[in-house]
Write a protein that holds these residues in place. Structure first.
Motif, PDB file in Angstrom:
ATOM      1  N   GLU A  26       0.848  -1.198   0.000  1.00 31.02           N
ATOM      2  CA  GLU A  26       0.000   0.000   0.000  1.00 31.02           C
ATOM      3  C   GLU A  26       0.880   1.242   0.000  1.00 31.02           C
ATOM      4  O   GLU A  26       1.930   1.277   0.633  1.00 31.02           O
ATOM      5  CB  GLU A  26      -0.905   0.024   1.228  1.00 31.02           C
ATOM      6  CG  GLU A  26      -2.039  -0.969   1.174  1.00 31.02           C
ATOM      7  CD  GLU A  26      -3.016  -0.775   2.304  1.00 31.02           C
ATOM      8  OE1 GLU A  26      -4.154  -0.356   2.033  1.00 31.02           O
ATOM      9  OE2 GLU A  26      -2.638  -1.040   3.455  1.00 31.02           O
ATOM     10  N   ASP A  29      -0.968   5.935  -3.655  1.00 30.18           N
ATOM     11  CA  ASP A  29      -1.754   5.717  -4.877  1.00 30.18           C
ATOM     12  C   ASP A  29      -2.817   4.637  -4.719  1.00 30.18           C
ATOM     13  O   ASP A  29      -3.707   4.519  -5.548  1.00 30.18           O
ATOM     14  CB  ASP A  29      -0.826   5.325  -6.034  1.00 30.18           C
ATOM     15  CG  ASP A  29       0.147   6.442  -6.378  1.00 30.18           C
ATOM     16  OD1 ASP A  29      -0.224   7.627  -6.204  1.00 30.18           O
ATOM     17  OD2 ASP A  29       1.267   6.123  -6.806  1.00 30.18           O
ATOM     18  N   GLY A  30      -2.711   3.795  -3.697  1.00 31.80           N
ATOM     19  CA  GLY A  30      -3.664   2.712  -3.495  1.00 31.80           C
ATOM     20  C   GLY A  30      -2.966   1.482  -2.959  1.00 31.80           C
ATOM     21  O   GLY A  30      -2.005   1.587  -2.209  1.00 31.80           O
ATOM     22  N   GLN A  32      -2.090  -3.058  -3.561  1.00 33.40           N
ATOM     23  CA  GLN A  32      -1.994  -4.253  -4.392  1.00 33.40           C
ATOM     24  C   GLN A  32      -1.842  -5.455  -3.479  1.00 33.40           C
ATOM     25  O   GLN A  32      -1.193  -5.371  -2.442  1.00 33.40           O
ATOM     26  CB  GLN A  32      -0.772  -4.197  -5.312  1.00 33.40           C
ATOM     27  CG  GLN A  32      -0.738  -3.011  -6.226  1.00 33.40           C
ATOM     28  CD  GLN A  32       0.607  -2.883  -6.933  1.00 33.40           C
ATOM     29  OE1 GLN A  32       1.633  -3.309  -6.425  1.00 33.40           O
ATOM     30  NE2 GLN A  32       0.582  -2.287  -8.099  1.00 33.40           N
ATOM     31  N   TRP A  43      -6.350  -1.636  -6.058  1.00 36.25           N
ATOM     32  CA  TRP A  43      -7.340  -0.597  -5.818  1.00 36.25           C
ATOM     33  C   TRP A  43      -6.653   0.759  -5.741  1.00 36.25           C
ATOM     34  O   TRP A  43      -5.485   0.861  -5.435  1.00 36.25           O
ATOM     35  CB  TRP A  43      -8.146  -0.868  -4.541  1.00 36.25           C
ATOM     36  CG  TRP A  43      -7.344  -0.924  -3.293  1.00 36.25           C
ATOM     37  CD1 TRP A  43      -7.018   0.110  -2.465  1.00 36.25           C
ATOM     38  CD2 TRP A  43      -6.728  -2.080  -2.728  1.00 36.25           C
ATOM     39  NE1 TRP A  43      -6.240  -0.330  -1.422  1.00 36.25           N
ATOM     40  CE2 TRP A  43      -6.061  -1.679  -1.558  1.00 36.25           C
ATOM     41  CE3 TRP A  43      -6.673  -3.418  -3.082  1.00 36.25           C
ATOM     42  CZ2 TRP A  43      -5.358  -2.563  -0.761  1.00 36.25           C
ATOM     43  CZ3 TRP A  43      -5.969  -4.288  -2.282  1.00 36.25           C
ATOM     44  CH2 TRP A  43      -5.326  -3.864  -1.152  1.00 36.25           C
ATOM     45  N   ALA A  44      -7.430   1.778  -6.058  1.00 36.89           N
ATOM     46  CA  ALA A  44      -6.929   3.157  -6.024  1.00 36.89           C
ATOM     47  C   ALA A  44      -7.090   3.720  -4.617  1.00 36.89           C
ATOM     48  O   ALA A  44      -7.877   3.209  -3.812  1.00 36.89           O
ATOM     49  CB  ALA A  44      -7.699   4.012  -7.025  1.00 36.89           C
ATOM     50  N   ALA A  45      -6.365   4.774  -4.333  1.00 38.95           N
ATOM     51  CA  ALA A  45      -6.490   5.437  -3.034  1.00 38.95           C
ATOM     52  C   ALA A  45      -7.925   5.910  -2.840  1.00 38.95           C
ATOM     53  O   ALA A  45      -8.537   6.458  -3.752  1.00 38.95           O
ATOM     54  CB  ALA A  45      -5.525   6.615  -2.958  1.00 38.95           C
ATOM     55  N   ASP A  47     -10.528   3.984  -2.521  1.00 44.76           N
ATOM     56  CA  ASP A  47     -11.493   2.981  -2.981  1.00 44.76           C
ATOM     57  C   ASP A  47     -11.629   1.899  -1.914  1.00 44.76           C
ATOM     58  O   ASP A  47     -11.102   0.804  -2.033  1.00 44.76           O
ATOM     59  CB  ASP A  47     -11.037   2.384  -4.310  1.00 44.76           C
ATOM     60  CG  ASP A  47     -12.054   1.429  -4.914  1.00 44.76           C
ATOM     61  OD1 ASP A  47     -13.135   1.252  -4.314  1.00 44.76           O
ATOM     62  OD2 ASP A  47     -11.767   0.869  -5.983  1.00 44.76           O
TER      63      ASP A  47
END
Length: 70
Positions: A26, A29-30, A32, A43-45, A47
């Motif tokens: 993390e 930006d999000g 993985q 996922w994106a930040a 979300d």
């Protein structure tokens, strides 16, 4: 017959290990999730829905124990 080389666990090495096979990465930006080195969730930040889906999916796959995923 050819032999496929082993996949790397995760390309970054800067993530948090969850269980024996999962790594969570993390940043701003999000996030993985990698299972045995394969990217399975992104996922994106901000979300939160996708982040929670990834957690529930890891639990349903029994990739790690619930207290560790939480």
């Amino acid at each position: 017959m050819t032999t496929q080389p082993l996949l790397a666990f995760a390309p970054t090495g800067s993530g948090t290990t969850i269980g024996a096979a999962v790594e969570l990465v993390e940043n701003n930006d999000g996030g993985q999730v990698f299972i045995h080195g394969l990217l399975t969730h992104v996922w994106a930040a901000g979300d939160e829905e996708s982040r929670r889906y990834a957690a529930v999916n890891l639990l349903s796959l029994r990739a790690a124990p619930a207290p560790v995923i939480a």
